[in-house]
Motif scaffolding. Structure first.
Motif, PDB file in Angstrom:
ATOM      1  N   THR A 126       0.815  -1.221   0.000  1.00  0.00           N
ATOM      2  CA  THR A 126       0.000   0.000   0.000  1.00  0.00           C
ATOM      3  C   THR A 126       0.848   1.271   0.000  1.00  0.00           C
ATOM      4  OG1 THR A 126      -1.661  -1.223   1.252  1.00  0.00           O
ATOM      5  CG2 THR A 126      -1.850   1.179   1.280  1.00  0.00           C
ATOM      6  N   GLU A 127       0.344   2.254  -0.739  1.00  0.00           N
ATOM      7  CA  GLU A 127       0.931   3.607  -0.722  1.00  0.00           C
ATOM      8  C   GLU A 127      -0.206   4.604  -0.555  1.00  0.00           C
ATOM      9  OE1 GLU A 127       3.257   4.319  -4.224  1.00  0.00           O
ATOM     10  OE2 GLU A 127       4.517   2.556  -3.859  1.00  0.00           O
ATOM     11  N   ALA A 128       0.151   5.882  -0.380  1.00  0.00           N
ATOM     12  CA  ALA A 128      -0.882   6.916  -0.191  1.00  0.00           C
ATOM     13  C   ALA A 128      -1.870   6.909  -1.364  1.00  0.00           C
ATOM     14  CB  ALA A 128      -0.224   8.274  -0.028  1.00  0.00           C
ATOM     15  N   GLY A 129      -1.378   6.766  -2.565  1.00  0.00           N
ATOM     16  CA  GLY A 129      -2.261   6.800  -3.739  1.00  0.00           C
ATOM     17  C   GLY A 129      -2.552   5.420  -4.308  1.00  0.00           C
ATOM     18  N   ALA A 130      -2.071   4.391  -3.648  1.00  0.00           N
ATOM     19  CA  ALA A 130      -2.269   3.018  -4.146  1.00  0.00           C
ATOM     20  C   ALA A 130      -2.774   2.133  -3.010  1.00  0.00           C
ATOM     21  CB  ALA A 130      -0.966   2.462  -4.715  1.00  0.00           C
ATOM     22  N   GLY A 131      -4.099   2.121  -2.842  1.00  0.00           N
ATOM     23  CA  GLY A 131      -4.723   1.286  -1.801  1.00  0.00           C
ATOM     24  C   GLY A 131      -5.391   0.104  -2.480  1.00  0.00           C
ATOM     25  N   SER A 132      -6.709   0.226  -2.714  1.00  0.00           N
ATOM     26  CA  SER A 132      -7.399  -0.835  -3.455  1.00  0.00           C
ATOM     27  C   SER A 132      -6.800  -0.975  -4.848  1.00  0.00           C
ATOM     28  CB  SER A 132      -8.896  -0.500  -3.579  1.00  0.00           C
ATOM     29  OG  SER A 132      -9.467  -0.404  -2.300  1.00  0.00           O
ATOM     30  N   ASP A 133      -6.399   0.163  -5.408  1.00  0.00           N
ATOM     31  CA  ASP A 133      -5.742   0.148  -6.727  1.00  0.00           C
ATOM     32  C   ASP A 133      -4.246  -0.063  -6.496  1.00  0.00           C
ATOM     33  OD1 ASP A 133      -5.003   0.488  -9.339  1.00  0.00           O
ATOM     34  OD2 ASP A 133      -5.433   2.642  -9.414  1.00  0.00           O
ATOM     35  N   SER A 134      -3.908  -1.264  -6.045  1.00  0.00           N
ATOM     36  CA  SER A 134      -2.533  -1.488  -5.566  1.00  0.00           C
ATOM     37  C   SER A 134      -1.491  -1.477  -6.681  1.00  0.00           C
ATOM     38  CB  SER A 134      -2.464  -2.809  -4.799  1.00  0.00           C
ATOM     39  OG  SER A 134      -2.998  -3.838  -5.591  1.00  0.00           O
ATOM     40  N   TYR A 353     -15.312  -5.194  19.220  1.00  0.00           N
ATOM     41  CA  TYR A 353     -16.071  -4.341  18.286  1.00  0.00           C
ATOM     42  C   TYR A 353     -15.103  -3.487  17.467  1.00  0.00           C
ATOM     43  CZ  TYR A 353     -19.922  -1.145  16.978  1.00  0.00           C
ATOM     44  OH  TYR A 353     -20.865  -0.406  16.297  1.00  0.00           O
ATOM     45  N   ARG A 354     -14.114  -2.921  18.146  1.00  0.00           N
ATOM     46  CA  ARG A 354     -13.135  -2.072  17.437  1.00  0.00           C
ATOM     47  C   ARG A 354     -12.235  -2.934  16.548  1.00  0.00           C
ATOM     48  NH1 ARG A 354      -9.674  -0.375  20.513  1.00  0.00           N
ATOM     49  NH2 ARG A 354     -10.263  -1.136  22.580  1.00  0.00           N
ATOM     50  N   ASP A 355     -11.826  -4.089  17.085  1.00  0.00           N
ATOM     51  CA  ASP A 355     -10.918  -4.956  16.314  1.00  0.00           C
ATOM     52  C   ASP A 355     -11.588  -5.541  15.067  1.00  0.00           C
ATOM     53  OD1 ASP A 355      -8.861  -4.558  18.082  1.00  0.00           O
ATOM     54  OD2 ASP A 355      -9.066  -6.482  19.118  1.00  0.00           O
ATOM     55  N   ALA A 356     -12.876  -5.860  15.191  1.00  0.00           N
ATOM     56  CA  ALA A 356     -13.565  -6.529  14.074  1.00  0.00           C
ATOM     57  C   ALA A 356     -13.543  -5.674  12.815  1.00  0.00           C
ATOM     58  CB  ALA A 356     -15.011  -6.846  14.472  1.00  0.00           C
ATOM     59  N   LYS A 357     -13.630  -4.361  12.984  1.00  0.00           N
ATOM     60  CA  LYS A 357     -13.797  -3.483  11.810  1.00  0.00           C
ATOM     61  C   LYS A 357     -12.666  -3.627  10.796  1.00  0.00           C
ATOM     62  CE  LYS A 357     -15.479  -0.855   8.962  1.00  0.00           C
ATOM     63  NZ  LYS A 357     -16.570  -1.386   8.145  1.00  0.00           N
ATOM     64  N   ILE A 358     -11.439  -3.798  11.301  1.00  0.00           N
ATOM     65  CA  ILE A 358     -10.316  -3.813  10.358  1.00  0.00           C
ATOM     66  C   ILE A 358     -10.380  -5.008   9.403  1.00  0.00           C
ATOM     67  CG2 ILE A 358      -8.689  -5.022  11.908  1.00  0.00           C
ATOM     68  CD1 ILE A 358      -7.883  -2.286   9.293  1.00  0.00           C
ATOM     69  N   THR A 359     -11.037  -6.087   9.846  1.00  0.00           N
ATOM     70  CA  THR A 359     -11.068  -7.273   8.973  1.00  0.00           C
ATOM     71  C   THR A 359     -11.868  -7.016   7.688  1.00  0.00           C
ATOM     72  OG1 THR A 359     -12.995  -8.307  10.039  1.00  0.00           O
ATOM     73  CG2 THR A 359     -10.836  -8.828  10.971  1.00  0.00           C
ATOM     74  N   GLU A 360     -12.710  -5.960   7.709  1.00  0.00           N
ATOM     75  CA  GLU A 360     -13.464  -5.601   6.496  1.00  0.00           C
ATOM     76  C   GLU A 360     -12.665  -4.664   5.591  1.00  0.00           C
ATOM     77  OE1 GLU A 360     -18.145  -5.785   7.575  1.00  0.00           O
ATOM     78  OE2 GLU A 360     -17.125  -3.982   8.255  1.00  0.00           O
ATOM     79  N   ILE A 361     -11.466  -4.293   6.058  1.00  0.00           N
ATOM     80  CA  ILE A 361     -10.691  -3.286   5.307  1.00  0.00           C
ATOM     81  C   ILE A 361      -9.392  -3.840   4.737  1.00  0.00           C
ATOM     82  CG2 ILE A 361      -9.464  -1.079   5.506  1.00  0.00           C
ATOM     83  CD1 ILE A 361     -11.642  -0.247   7.563  1.00  0.00           C
ATOM     84  N   TYR A 362      -8.547  -4.464   5.621  1.00  0.00           N
ATOM     85  CA  TYR A 362      -7.222  -4.796   5.072  1.00  0.00           C
ATOM     86  C   TYR A 362      -7.204  -6.113   4.286  1.00  0.00           C
ATOM     87  CZ  TYR A 362      -6.128  -6.788   9.830  1.00  0.00           C
ATOM     88  OH  TYR A 362      -6.115  -7.443  11.022  1.00  0.00           O
TER      89      TYR A 362
END
Ligand SMILES: Cc1cc2nc3c(=O)[nH]c(=O)nc-3n(C[C@H](O)[C@H](O)[C@H](O)COP(=O)(O)OP(=O)(O)OC[C@H]3O[C@@H](n4cnc5c(N)ncnc54)[C@H](O)[C@@H]3O)c2cc1C
Length: 379
Positions: A126-134, A353-362
């Motif tokens: 990942t980069e600042a401009g390259a997330g999902s568009d890796s 609850y806080r930890d679960a959220k990241i699994t939908e992102i990274y």
């Protein structure tokens, strides 16, 4: 669902469950509140073989399969999702590409220390401009004499603060986007390599998430991983495996939510009866369990496919998408079952609850998993 496991897998699961409950559970909340990396736990996990479960003993691994790895990450994450991702990022995102794409020299040089946990790994795509568009990576690597010279910056590297070995994706032919990126193995003490900002996050606070700055960072020519301009394939194949680790982390969080909620529902009295006697609570518990089992089976299937050498890209996206949404849903219900107390730091469910959220992102957001699945359906 233990009846689906081999005797070896059952024994591993039992061993990790005991280790996680006795050693990780008691310190998880305190470590998380203090953003403390669980150094002693990771050292002990290494001694138990948990940093290299699914790799051959020839390189110092435990010689087990990916199902065992998934079981271990789930058991660890049941008690601490931060520790779960430290193990998963190290194993899936660093050991796996070196084992799969490395030369014999690279494997012999890096795997024994990584698989024993003596050195920790981090993966940086990942980069600042390259997330999902890796593939939009702006970090460059140019061959100058016998060295690759890397310039640019990377973001959000899990284990970035502690790691000594990094897998880094850089552009070697900027005119080609995904067909012009290459993977490199970079050691922490390489001149021109710096760790930048350490992120302050919503959850998984015991695991570091770091920026990496590369200023004329000279990497030995032989540290190119895989083939020149084929780094996108390295990254995508790596993430297929990584998603099973994140699904396992999500399953661990979901199970923690279910087990804590069952306990609380039996102990908490309102209207002169345990809240477990209310059908509204029972239905939430039943739905949580049903969804957990469905997600577990999907991850089990995808892990078996990986072990058999089948193409499991879509199944891995399905498993990760389902498990992460189940973790989030179970966490929401667990806080609900705990009522006001669930919203306080006195109970672990607020951490889940806080930890679960990241699994939908990274390792690919839920939208990207849907994109992968839909592409496979429509092709
Ligand atoms: C704690 C943490 C740890 C991480 N660890 C690592 C690591 O170890 N190594 C690493 O390389 N990266 C790591 N990441 C980066 C992570 O993988 C990215 O954050 C993630 O892939 C999303 O990229 P982004 O943040 O740039 O979001 P964006 O790509 O900007 O996405 C923003 C939103 O747009 C949506 N979106 C984007 N493109 C599409 C599309 N085509 N169709 C539909 N919706 C779309 C996304 O789903 C999301 O909802 C980590 C991130 C965090 C927060």
């Amino acid at each position: 669902m233990d009846y689906l496991l081999t005797e070896e897998q059952k024994m591993l699961k039992e061993m990790v469950s005991k280790f996680a409950q006795e050693k990780i559970g008691p310190v998880a909340s305190d470590n998380e509140k203090n953003h403390r990396y669980p150094e002693d736990i990771i050292k002990e996990a290494g001694e138990l073989g948990l940093m290299g479960i699914a790799y051959p003993t020839d390189y110092g691994g435990a010689g087990m399969d990916y199902v065992s790895y998934f079981l271990a990450v789930e058991e660890i994450s049941r008690w601490c999702a931060s520790t779960g991702v430290i193990v998963s990022a190290h194993s899936s995102l660093v050991c796996d590409p070196i084992y799969r794409f490395g030369t014999e020299e690279q494997k012999k040089k890096y795997l024994p220390d990584l698989l024993s946990g003596k050195r920790i790994g981090s993966f940086s795509l990942t980069e600042a401009g390259a997330g999902s568009d890796s593939g939009a990576t702006k970090t460059t690597a140019k061959l100058v004499a016998d060295k690759w010279v890397l310039n640019g910056s990377k973001l959000f590297a899990t284990n970035g603060k502690e790691a000594e070995v990094f897998i880094l994706i850089a552009s070697t032919d900027p005119s080609q986007k995904t067909r012009g990126v290459t993977a490199f193995i970079v050691e922490r003490d390489t001149p021109g390599y710096k760790i930048g900002k350490i992120e302050k996050k919503l959850g998984i606070k015991s695991s570091s998430t770091a920026e990496i700055i590369l200023e004329d960072c000279e990497v030995p020519k032989e540290n190119l991983l895989g083939e020149l301009n084929k780094g996108f394939k390295v990254a995508m194949v790596t993430l297929d495996g990584g998603r099973l680790g994140i699904a396992a982390q999500a399953l661990g969080i979901a199970r923690a939510c279910i087990e804590d909620s069952i306990k609380y529902a039996k102990e908490r009295f309102q209207f002169d009866q345990p809240i477990a006697s209310f059908q509204a609570i029972q239905w939430m518990l039943a739905d949580m369990w049903m969804e957990y089992e469905a997600a577990w089976l999907l991850n089990w299937r995808a892990s078996i496919m990986k072990d058999k050498g089948l193409n499991y890209s879509t199944e891995s996206a399905v498993a990760k998408l389902k498990a992460s949404e189940v973790a989030m849903d179970c966490a929401r219900k667990a806080v609900q079952i705990h009522g006001g107390y669930g919203y306080t730091e006195d109970f672990n469910v607020e951490r889940y609850y806080r930890d679960a959220k990241i699994t939908e992102i990274y390792e690919g957001t839920s939208e990207i998993q849907r994109l992968v699945i839909a592409r496979s359906l429509l092709k």
